[in-house]
Design an enzyme around this catalytic site. Structure first.
Site, PDB file in Angstrom:
ATOM      1  N   CYS A  87      41.725  51.490  28.547  1.00  0.00           N
ATOM      2  CA  CYS A  87      42.471  50.446  29.256  1.00  0.00           C
ATOM      3  C   CYS A  87      43.496  51.155  30.125  1.00  0.00           C
ATOM      4  O   CYS A  87      44.519  51.633  29.625  1.00  0.00           O
ATOM      5  CB  CYS A  87      43.146  49.490  28.267  1.00  0.00           C
ATOM      6  SG  CYS A  87      44.023  48.151  29.116  1.00  0.00           S
ATOM      7  N   HIS A 175      31.597  49.161  33.469  1.00  0.00           N
ATOM      8  CA  HIS A 175      31.938  48.347  34.649  1.00  0.00           C
ATOM      9  C   HIS A 175      30.720  48.223  35.558  1.00  0.00           C
ATOM     10  O   HIS A 175      29.977  49.187  35.734  1.00  0.00           O
ATOM     11  CB  HIS A 175      33.068  49.013  35.449  1.00  0.00           C
ATOM     12  CG  HIS A 175      34.408  48.940  34.786  1.00  0.00           C
ATOM     13  ND1 HIS A 175      35.301  47.923  35.020  1.00  0.00           N
ATOM     14  CD2 HIS A 175      34.998  49.747  33.855  1.00  0.00           C
ATOM     15  CE1 HIS A 175      36.390  48.110  34.281  1.00  0.00           C
ATOM     16  NE2 HIS A 175      36.229  49.201  33.566  1.00  0.00           N
ATOM     17  N   GLU A 224      37.174  40.555  33.247  1.00  0.00           N
ATOM     18  CA  GLU A 224      37.169  41.583  32.213  1.00  0.00           C
ATOM     19  C   GLU A 224      36.336  41.166  31.003  1.00  0.00           C
ATOM     20  O   GLU A 224      36.377  40.001  30.570  1.00  0.00           O
ATOM     21  CB  GLU A 224      38.598  41.873  31.733  1.00  0.00           C
ATOM     22  CG  GLU A 224      39.399  42.724  32.686  1.00  0.00           C
ATOM     23  CD  GLU A 224      40.587  43.374  32.017  1.00  0.00           C
ATOM     24  OE1 GLU A 224      40.494  43.679  30.816  1.00  0.00           O
ATOM     25  OE2 GLU A 224      41.616  43.549  32.695  1.00  0.00           O
ATOM     26  N   CYS A 233      43.124  45.202  36.660  1.00  0.00           N
ATOM     27  CA  CYS A 233      42.316  45.947  35.685  1.00  0.00           C
ATOM     28  C   CYS A 233      42.302  47.400  36.146  1.00  0.00           C
ATOM     29  O   CYS A 233      41.751  47.708  37.209  1.00  0.00           O
ATOM     30  CB  CYS A 233      40.892  45.383  35.620  1.00  0.00           C
ATOM     31  SG  CYS A 233      39.823  46.267  34.467  1.00  0.00           S
ATOM     32  N   GLY A 236      38.972  49.021  36.020  1.00  0.00           N
ATOM     33  CA  GLY A 236      38.175  48.309  37.031  1.00  0.00           C
ATOM     34  C   GLY A 236      38.459  48.815  38.430  1.00  0.00           C
ATOM     35  O   GLY A 236      37.549  48.933  39.264  1.00  0.00           O
TER      36      GLY A 236
HETATM   37  N1  LIG Z   1      38.474  44.437  29.027  1.00  0.00           N
HETATM   38  C1  LIG Z   1      38.274  45.897  29.056  1.00  0.00           C
HETATM   39  C2  LIG Z   1      39.473  46.630  28.413  1.00  0.00           C
HETATM   40  C3  LIG Z   1      40.739  46.509  29.238  1.00  0.00           C
HETATM   41  C4  LIG Z   1      40.587  47.121  30.594  1.00  0.00           C
HETATM   42  C5  LIG Z   1      41.695  46.816  31.588  1.00  0.00           C
HETATM   43  N2  LIG Z   1      42.731  45.917  31.140  1.00  0.00           N
HETATM   44  C6  LIG Z   1      42.264  48.085  32.186  1.00  0.00           C
HETATM   45  O1  LIG Z   1      43.437  48.100  32.614  1.00  0.00           O
HETATM   46  O2  LIG Z   1      41.502  49.086  32.267  1.00  0.00           O
HETATM   47  C7  LIG Z   1      37.003  46.227  28.272  1.00  0.00           C
HETATM   48  O3  LIG Z   1      36.600  45.447  27.427  1.00  0.00           O
HETATM   49  O4  LIG Z   1      36.443  47.304  28.525  1.00  0.00           O
END
Ligand SMILES: N[C@H](CCC[C@H](N)C(=O)O)C(=O)O
Length: 288
Positions: A87, A175, A224, A233, A236
């Site tokens: 994250c 992703h 997400e 994100c 992301g």
């Molecule tokens: N939902 C993402 C985790 C958080 C990613 C995001 N909040 C960031 O800042 O990278 C997943 O399940 O891989």
């Protein structure tokens, strides 16, 4: 330095990175501290007593480092309770907390996936080295072998030219990034969940919708995995720049504008590492 962090283990901090919002629990002195998926869900839900109307996209539990090279270990739980390995925005927020505590301008955050080195770029801005993108189909992961710079995602009833030829990238989490002309036509909140659970992604996926505004400018929205549309994100944004550059749509050094603000991504040619920079904010404290 008085610790900003240690509180009773039922107290927590509320932080965000470019609007990506987190509940942060410091369990470094409460080693048996653990939260069930149900507890995480209840804390993070929009409108919860803990987090208010906005809720939290992820819940972080800070623990003693498992590696001598790290300052802290960060457990990452999605809004629904699932534990994930990366994250980006959370890493930047936690690195900031450590730097506030130590007075240093650098910190290393350990996650299940990696040791992540962060540096201070301003009083409330942090850059983190997210390491190398993983680009093999098996690293995303995808269900079957295929090239990842263009991924063949058949969407069935919503198949349309706007959602074609996305790129797939892992930054320690999966992703898939679509390149779109406008967000009205695409409707990320409808297309997002259809792609998140597409059978091509055995571990589901985060879904990016990127509008290329120039070789150094991308406007990004991310649905997400296990959290839905968020204000930002970090992984992301990294994935969007890597996927765009691989399709020759953007440079390696790109400003990524998200709903909650602006992130900066540099996919370094020298060592193939992706550097994620942007703002952090300590909104306040909460208690359960
Ligand atoms: N939902 C993402 C985790 C958080 C990613 C995001 N909040 C960031 O800042 O990278 C997943 O399940 O891989």
């Amino acid at each position: 330095m008085p610790s900003l962090l240690y509180m009773g283990s039922m107290d927590f901090l509320i932080m965000n990175g470019a609007g990506n919002r987190f509940a942060v629990f410091d369990a470094r002195k409460a080693l048996d501290f653990a939260l069930s998926d149900e507890q995480v869900k209840a804390i993070c839900a929009p409108g919860s007593a803990a987090m208010g109307p906005l809720g939290a996209d992820q819940l972080l539990v800070l623990r003693p480092p498992k590696s001598p090279e790290a300052d802290i270990f960060m457990e990452i739980r999605n809004q629904s309770g699932s534990e994930v390995d990366a994250c980006g925005n959370a890493t930047r927020c936690v690195a900031w907390l450590v730097m506030e505590e130590t007075g240093e301008a650098a910190a290393t955050v350990q996650t299940n996936a990696a040791l992540l080195a962060a540096t201070r770029t301003g009083p409330l801005s942090i850059a983190v080295d997210m390491g190398e993108p993983r680009l093999d189909w098996s690293q995303i992961p995808l269900k079957e072998p295929m090239h990842t710079h263009h991924v063949d995602v058949k969407l069935g009833p919503i198949d349309n030219p706007v959602l074609s030829n996305p790129g797939a990238v892992s930054m320690g989490n999966p992703h898939v990034v679509f390149f779109v002309e406008d967000f009205e036509t695409v409707k990320p909140h409808l297309a997002g969940p259809m792609v998140e659970f597409h059978p091509l992604f055995p571990e589901q996926t985060n879904v990016g919708f990127a509008r290329i505004d120039g070789p150094k400018n991308i406007r990004l929205k991310v649905w997400e995995r296990d959290a839905g549309l968020t204000q930002a994100c970090g992984t992301g944004a990294c994935a969007a720049v890597v996927a765009a550059h691989r399709q020759k749509r953007a440079d390696r050094d790109v400003q990524v504008d998200v709903d909650g603000g602006t992130l900066h991504i540099h996919w370094r040619e020298s060592d193939n590492h992706v550097i994620l920079s942007g703002p952090v904010e300590l909104e306040g404290r909460g208690t359960l």
